[in-house]
Design an enzyme around this catalytic site. Structure first.
Site, short mmCIF file in Angstrom:
data_model
loop_
_atom_site.label_atom_id
_atom_site.label_comp_id
_atom_site.label_asym_id
_atom_site.label_seq_id
_atom_site.Cartn_x
_atom_site.Cartn_y
_atom_site.Cartn_z
N HIS A 1 -21.68 0.28 -6.48
CA HIS A 1 -22.35 1.46 -5.92
C HIS A 1 -21.44 2.68 -5.89
O HIS A 1 -20.24 2.57 -5.58
CB HIS A 1 -22.86 1.15 -4.50
CG HIS A 1 -24.08 0.28 -4.49
ND1 HIS A 1 -24.48 -0.45 -3.39
CD2 HIS A 1 -24.99 0.03 -5.47
CE1 HIS A 1 -25.59 -1.12 -3.68
NE2 HIS A 1 -25.91 -0.85 -4.93
N ASP B 1 -19.82 -4.08 1.43
CA ASP B 1 -21.14 -3.97 2.06
C ASP B 1 -21.80 -5.33 2.22
O ASP B 1 -23.03 -5.45 2.18
CB ASP B 1 -22.05 -3.05 1.23
CG ASP B 1 -21.65 -1.59 1.30
OD1 ASP B 1 -20.70 -1.26 2.03
OD2 ASP B 1 -22.29 -0.77 0.61
N HIS C 1 -18.81 0.50 6.05
CA HIS C 1 -19.63 1.56 6.65
C HIS C 1 -19.60 1.49 8.17
O HIS C 1 -19.44 0.42 8.75
CB HIS C 1 -21.11 1.44 6.22
CG HIS C 1 -21.35 1.80 4.79
ND1 HIS C 1 -21.65 3.09 4.39
CD2 HIS C 1 -21.34 1.05 3.67
CE1 HIS C 1 -21.82 3.11 3.07
NE2 HIS C 1 -21.64 1.88 2.60
N ASP D 1 -20.93 5.07 -3.88
CA ASP D 1 -20.15 5.37 -2.66
C ASP D 1 -18.96 4.42 -2.50
O ASP D 1 -18.26 4.46 -1.47
CB ASP D 1 -21.05 5.37 -1.41
CG ASP D 1 -21.66 4.02 -1.10
OD1 ASP D 1 -22.21 3.39 -2.03
OD2 ASP D 1 -21.59 3.57 0.06
N HIS D 2 -18.71 3.57 -3.51
CA HIS D 2 -17.53 2.70 -3.50
C HIS D 2 -16.66 2.89 -4.74
O HIS D 2 -15.56 2.35 -4.81
CB HIS D 2 -17.95 1.22 -3.39
CG HIS D 2 -18.69 0.97 -2.11
ND1 HIS D 2 -18.10 0.40 -1.02
CD2 HIS D 2 -19.95 1.30 -1.74
CE1 HIS D 2 -18.98 0.37 -0.02
NE2 HIS D 2 -20.11 0.91 -0.43
N HIS E 1 -17.85 -3.48 -5.19
CA HIS E 1 -19.13 -3.50 -5.93
C HIS E 1 -19.36 -2.14 -6.55
O HIS E 1 -18.62 -1.19 -6.28
CB HIS E 1 -20.28 -3.94 -5.03
CG HIS E 1 -20.65 -3.02 -3.92
ND1 HIS E 1 -19.80 -2.73 -2.87
CD2 HIS E 1 -21.78 -2.31 -3.67
CE1 HIS E 1 -20.40 -1.90 -2.03
NE2 HIS E 1 -21.60 -1.61 -2.50
N HIS F 1 -25.88 -8.08 -1.82
CA HIS F 1 -26.09 -6.62 -1.73
C HIS F 1 -26.18 -6.08 -3.16
O HIS F 1 -27.12 -5.36 -3.52
CB HIS F 1 -24.93 -6.02 -0.96
CG HIS F 1 -24.92 -4.53 -0.85
ND1 HIS F 1 -25.84 -3.85 -0.10
CD2 HIS F 1 -24.12 -3.60 -1.40
CE1 HIS F 1 -25.58 -2.54 -0.19
NE2 HIS F 1 -24.55 -2.37 -0.99
FE FE Z 1 -21.88 1.33 0.51
ZN ZN Z 2 -23.29 -0.61 -1.41
#
Ligand code: FE
Ligand code: ZN
Length: 247
Positions: free
Chosen positions: A58, A132, A170, A60-61, A56, A113
């Site tokens: 985001h 996530d 995570h 942090d990915h 996805h 998400h």
């Molecule tokens: Fe994440």
């Molecule tokens: Zn995420």
């Protein structure tokens, strides 16, 4: 021929993953939470990166996509929404297949998400990378999707074989376990929470998990058994409870 997976912590609580198809040596990075960390792990492994598989958009990915692709020549595969944040070479959606050497990943639509969130499932090795969407004893927050959408996505994952190894993105498990204990007094949850706290105490990851373990103890998958209402309502209540949970 099986796959080999290397899991490594990134940022404050993300996991990065390198997946190697042992038949050919082709390797994929599942998401790029931290480009430097991914490149360091590749160097340490001696593996040859050919793909980035994004779950996805985001940051942090995806924030390492550009640097990792530039350093390795890897092709970036993911849902269209990745373009909101990072470069993408090949757009995929539910029902598509992604080849990594002799390994085949099925793309599963797991929105909620984020709207376009996908998971990657290797049926031959009974292994899923779920980003996530599903966490050990938890699930992702609903930043973009509805409870109904997320419930559907979780059901799609719960339908995989119980022995499926599940890599979540995570390390949220200790907090998830504290929340699970407020809803579910079953022995299975108590025993699992105890094991989770002990593992974290030792600094060990609680990922991967399995579909069977999550079906038995994850309060989001078990929402209809724990909370009144139809399944989606029950799930929405549990999700709202976790959103407000401090601990
Ligand atoms: Fe994440
Ligand atoms: Zn995420």
């Amino acid at each position: 021929m099986p796959i080999e997976v290397r899991l490594f912590p990134c940022l404050s609580d993300n996991y990065g993953f390198l997946v190697r198809d042992t038949a050919t040596g082709d390797t994929a990075a599942v998401d790029t939470p931290d480009g430097e960390a991914v490149l360091r792990e590749l160097e340490a492994s001696g593996w040859r990166l050919s793909l980035i598989l994004n779950t996805h958009w985001h940051p942090d990915h995806t924030q390492g996509n550009a640097a990792v692709a530039a350093a390795t020549g890897a092709q970036i595969v993911g849902p269209a929404e990745i373009r909101r944040a990072a470069p993408l070479d090949r757009e995929v959606k539910g029902g598509d297949e992604v080849a990594l050497g002799a390994t085949r990943f099925q793309v599963l639509e797991t929105g909620g998400h984020t709207l376009g969130h996908i998971s990657y499932y290797d049926a031959a090795d009974r292994t899923a990378f779920v980003g996530d969407t599903l966490f050990a004893l938890g699930c992702g927050r609903l930043f973009e999707g509805t409870p109904a959408m997320m419930w559907d996505s979780l059901q799609r994952l719960a339908a995989l074989p119980d022995e499926t190894t599940v890599y979540c993105a995570h390390e949220y498990t200790a907090s998830n376990a504290r929340f699970a204990l407020t809803l579910d007094r079953s022995e299975a949850v108590a025993a699992r929470a105890k094991a989770v706290f002990a593992a974290r105490e030792r600094g060990e990851p609680t990922v991967p998990t399995t579909i069977g373990a999550e079906k038995a103890t994850n309060p989001f998958l078990r929402a209809p058994e724990l909370v009144r209402g139809d399944p989606v309502e029950a799930f929405a209540k549990v999700r709202a409870g976790k959103d407000a949970f401090k601990g």
